[in-house]
Design a protein around this motif. Sequence first.
Motif, mmCIF file in Angstrom:
data_model
loop_
_atom_site.group_PDB
_atom_site.id
_atom_site.type_symbol
_atom_site.label_atom_id
_atom_site.label_comp_id
_atom_site.label_asym_id
_atom_site.label_seq_id
_atom_site.Cartn_x
_atom_site.Cartn_y
_atom_site.Cartn_z
ATOM 1 N N ARG A 195 68.127 65.451 22.353
ATOM 2 C CA ARG A 195 67.226 66.312 21.594
ATOM 3 C C ARG A 195 67.724 67.744 21.645
ATOM 4 N N ARG A 196 68.152 68.162 22.832
ATOM 5 C CA ARG A 196 68.616 69.546 22.975
ATOM 6 C C ARG A 196 69.907 69.802 22.212
ATOM 7 N N PHE A 197 70.785 68.801 22.230
ATOM 8 C CA PHE A 197 72.040 68.971 21.502
ATOM 9 C C PHE A 197 71.771 69.117 20.013
ATOM 10 N N LEU B 90 61.743 74.051 15.161
ATOM 11 C CA LEU B 90 61.699 73.429 16.487
ATOM 12 C C LEU B 90 60.367 73.692 17.176
ATOM 13 N N ALA C 162 65.191 78.174 11.665
ATOM 14 C CA ALA C 162 65.565 76.978 12.448
ATOM 15 C C ALA C 162 64.687 76.875 13.687
ATOM 16 N N CYS C 163 64.444 77.994 14.339
ATOM 17 C CA CYS C 163 63.639 77.968 15.570
ATOM 18 C C CYS C 163 62.195 77.605 15.280
ATOM 19 N N MET D 195 75.143 72.011 30.354
ATOM 20 C CA MET D 195 74.190 71.136 29.676
ATOM 21 C C MET D 195 73.247 70.433 30.637
ATOM 22 N N TRP E 277 67.517 76.622 26.003
ATOM 23 C CA TRP E 277 68.670 75.824 26.423
ATOM 24 C C TRP E 277 69.819 76.000 25.443
ATOM 25 N N ALA E 278 69.481 75.956 24.148
ATOM 26 C CA ALA E 278 70.534 76.062 23.137
ATOM 27 C C ALA E 278 71.200 77.431 23.188
ATOM 28 N N LEU E 279 70.399 78.459 23.455
ATOM 29 C CA LEU E 279 70.983 79.800 23.533
ATOM 30 C C LEU E 279 71.967 79.907 24.694
ATOM 31 N N LEU F 21 71.401 72.588 15.296
ATOM 32 C CA LEU F 21 70.552 73.199 14.269
ATOM 33 C C LEU F 21 70.705 74.714 14.291
ATOM 34 N N LEU F 22 70.668 75.252 15.483
ATOM 35 C CA LEU F 22 70.756 76.700 15.646
ATOM 36 C C LEU F 22 72.118 77.224 15.225
ATOM 37 N N GLU G 120 68.198 81.896 11.693
ATOM 38 C CA GLU G 120 67.921 81.387 13.041
ATOM 39 C C GLU G 120 66.420 81.324 13.282
ATOM 40 N N ALA H 252 69.102 70.493 18.830
ATOM 41 C CA ALA H 252 68.602 71.862 18.686
ATOM 42 C C ALA H 252 69.771 72.837 18.633
ATOM 43 N N LEU H 253 70.750 72.595 19.494
ATOM 44 C CA LEU H 253 71.938 73.462 19.536
ATOM 45 C C LEU H 253 72.658 73.428 18.200
ATOM 46 N N ASP I 145 63.854 74.094 24.483
ATOM 47 C CA ASP I 145 65.107 73.659 23.852
ATOM 48 C C ASP I 145 65.853 74.836 23.239
#
Lengths: 629, 456
Positions: free
Chosen positions: B205-207, A603, A599-600, A549, A617-619, B212-213, A596, B209-210, A614
């Motif tokens: 913010r990133r968390f 964002l 959702a993307c 993270m 990062w999430a991936l 959400l995805l 997905e 996004a995580l 982001d």
Amino acid sequence: MRTAVCLGFASLLTLAQTPPQTPPAQNPDRFEKAHEGILSTAPDKGKQASQLTEAVAAATPLKASNQPIVRKNLIDEQIFSRMEKNKIPHAPLASDEEFVRRAYLDATGALPSPDAVRAFLADRDPSRRDKLVDALVGSDEFANEWAWYWGDLFGTNDTAGTGSTFHFYTKQWLKVDRPYNEVFADIVTAFAKDHSAVPATGFYSGANYNATRALSPTDPDNYYLSNRLDFIDEVSVNVSRIFLGLNIDCISCHNGAGHLNSINLYLSHKKRAEFHQNAAFFGKMRVIDGWSDRVLNIDASNAIYDDSGPGYHTAEDGPFATEAETRFPRAPHNYDPAFLLTGEGPQPGENPRHALGRIVPTHIQFARAAVNLVWSRLMVVGFVEPYDGFDLDRLDPKNPPPAPWTIQPTNPELLDALARDFQASNFSIQHVIKTIMKSSAYQLSTHFDGEWKDAYIPYYARRFARVMTGPEAADAIAAATNRPYQFALLGQPVSKVLELAGPSGVGGRGRSSEGLVVSALLQAFFQSNRQTPATLSNQASSIQAMLMMVSPVVGNRVAGDKGSRVAALLESGKSDADILDEVFLASLARRPTDGEVKACQHLLAKDRKTGLEDIQWALLNSPEFLLNH
Amino acid sequence: MNIDRRRLLGLTGLAFAGTIFEQTLHPLKVKAAGKTNPRGTARNCIYIALNGAISQADCWDFKQTRYTPTDFDMQQIKPDLALSKTLFPNYAEWGPKVSLVRSMKASELVHFTGQYHLQTGRALNVAVGKEIPAFGTVIAAELDSQRKNSDTFPVYMSLSLAKNRVGAIGSGFFPAKFTGVDIDTSVVFDVFGGANGGSTDVLERRFEALKLLSEASPTGMGNKETEYKAYYNTAFQILDDKRWWNLFNVDEKTRKEYGSELGLNCMLAKNILATNAGTRFIYISDNTQWDHHAYIFDHSRPSNHYTQCNNFDHAFTRLLHDLESTPGHAPGKTLLDETMVVVTSEFGRVPYMNNVAGRDHYDQTFTSLFIGGGVKPGRIVGKTDADASKCIDPGWDHQEHPYLDNAVATMYSALGIDWGKSVQNTPSGRAYNYLQTAPIGGSEFLSGDAIDTLFV
């Protein structure tokens, strides 16, 4: 909440109810005390893998293939007929997306590029999976990945300055698929006046280092710095551990009886004398370290390894007998070489190390150990765990051990069949790897319909997920974001961790600006430092999560600059759909689902640059990324 | 601080999913022998490892021999304690207060096995090496039940440990959640300070996004708890806690005052404990050059015994001062009252000098330092002979000498942990004893006791 936490902990450490016992008889051997309360039940890697897989299977939104399962080879015959016989349900075949990522990671330790994934998914050739395996196994990347695997076993490091040479030696025999029995013979007979000239001698530098006293020698002729027999014993333990799957460290100090009775039935019958006889194949081996006039100390980078020693004579290991440091004192005796498993010795006049190189590969255990090493990496749960825990009295279902001992391997018939197949293939490691990867058993999905039971584990009724190794994870981050590393190996630039000779190649500050943070990442994924035994891996942990993270390794790469994948996509003018396709393919080897994409897009709409960063990062922080499933 | 449940990844109804989930993964069967009497005098422990090995005869077990330099400017604090003013300019501040165990023995003579011993509290034995945990992990497991709802920091933290000779030893067969979190002080101020602006905004913010995805996938990560997500949630709770980021929000001027990495680690240790967010055991690894096989007293060398001891003195004095001036948990107590500080090396150095004016490794005698957390000030335990080559009095009620294993038991005792426990269900089948008296990696039997005389 508080109660829940306390209860959780209380269950975590359950105080065992010990029934009243009669006091043990007076025993002058105080070592018994150290082994009090040993139980034979132990949590196993299979269970660990099973639970991890159960946990993450639901997180991978892939539809498994509904193709019928074809029995491709001896593995499938064994695995599927056994499940059929015992009415064990199994997972369907993996989808092409699951397979392509898994195959690339297992064979080469590297993610497939988006183009490679597209090409594979578009290929309609029914034998595309076999073709992929053939293309990957034997490549340079294949050699990198599997040289690291064996490197962790060998403990190849730079301590004696020979780390890179032995690493290249290992890479080479893997790439050209040199017969494994020849590799073994080469290593155990390695002989050099200057060991840096013969790479195979790198096998010995760790044991040499450990056997040397930490004293500054007062002059170049001070030969009292290491106990030769200690060195030999350690070499013998290493040979047995890696090439026979037997951990004989215990009997290097004492008989098995009274110590290993609940741990290893076979070894509990072995005596220390038999260990000495086994080690005696190395009895004539000498190590003479070099001397540096410049630093007035040992020069470990050029040692002599030869066969001019007196033999395994424990009464007086002259002419430079030194007190043993790592083993208990040895009873005085001249030991003749005898192979631990069969008692066979050298022929008259035969160099004992050559005899060992000849004798060991003729025993089926040599083949079993090799097959098990490969199987446990590819199938996640080995036939026998850990790799050096073989109990030779528990391998034959036709000759089972007495209760409460059970048969040890998950599938003893398959283990033996693969071992014989390995022998027949002229000890080809690549053959074993390909046979496994081409089997339908290997190609099952992690998804399992219905209720999973632990009893299904030894049937390999589904694909088990495993956490990526440290180097795999580090390289995957760089590949997914298209921001390679800048390491150096022997002055040449390299861009992947797996291209280095070992974990120390990542180095501290001096070698690369990212050295420290990549090192931390490797450690979090349980990469062994190769000086002490690697801890049990295939574990997730909070530290992995924390580093993923916030580590600069990730943070710097998800940013939309410096030519990263995000930066290139933002500048490309491509549509949202194409951009998302690319990032998903690069990280997860699949296209995004409709959900997905939605959702993307949500964002991306807020801020395109931040949004895509982001998403990237999430991936990288999704379980699907860090797991080889 | 209460993490809004909805912000965590798809967990339903369990705020500390990590803990609850773990119990089904790894129930450890622990047997208590019931023969120990842990003192329970300390809430916390700071363990400082001077890696490379400090020369005991030239500092805490000072011996005047023909090798001793003439510029030590020795100060006699007490009949049995003399300290060099040259080496330790602030000797007067801590000299009278520290307690020393001079009869320590080591079971190894090389750094990586020695530093392994420092971290695991036992000698290395490769037969079971893969499963042995760091002793900080054992502490984390033992003190886990004492955590408050608001605790986010891990119980066991280490500073600069991953850079030592064996890396940071993990949790072995203990659940991975008890692995120590290691901070690399040389980069951490950049990671959590500077670029990230010391704020959690980007991470939050990133968390989101995580999350959400992950919810968008067709099967959904929804109702099924996952081991993997539990780790992420634990990690996020730490990283989302502003107190975590505050630790590294230290201005340039303050950082300069603490000076070296050791100094910064001592500063961080105090801040971590003062924050009282769950950390109870901190392992500080000093990886500077103590290993003077050559030119140990040569002032012209960039690293020598003088520079090393000066650096230590600077950091240690500030640490004690900081701990003393920070209030502890109980009213009227300071953080030093509640924190046992231990300073040690993996072994000692030889009583003679070698041919390159240095001292080599020595296992027969070395000294460990104890202060705070219930340790009686000024206790000197054990005695060595005229040149510190042999121990003539172990200083406690046993004929065996204290090893690092016993020092670890002493820390357990201070923290209220029963060091007589053993865990039965290890992967190898061989019981893991918190303190092993017949070490399968060592060459001598050990006493099964903590160095209890330090407390009286």
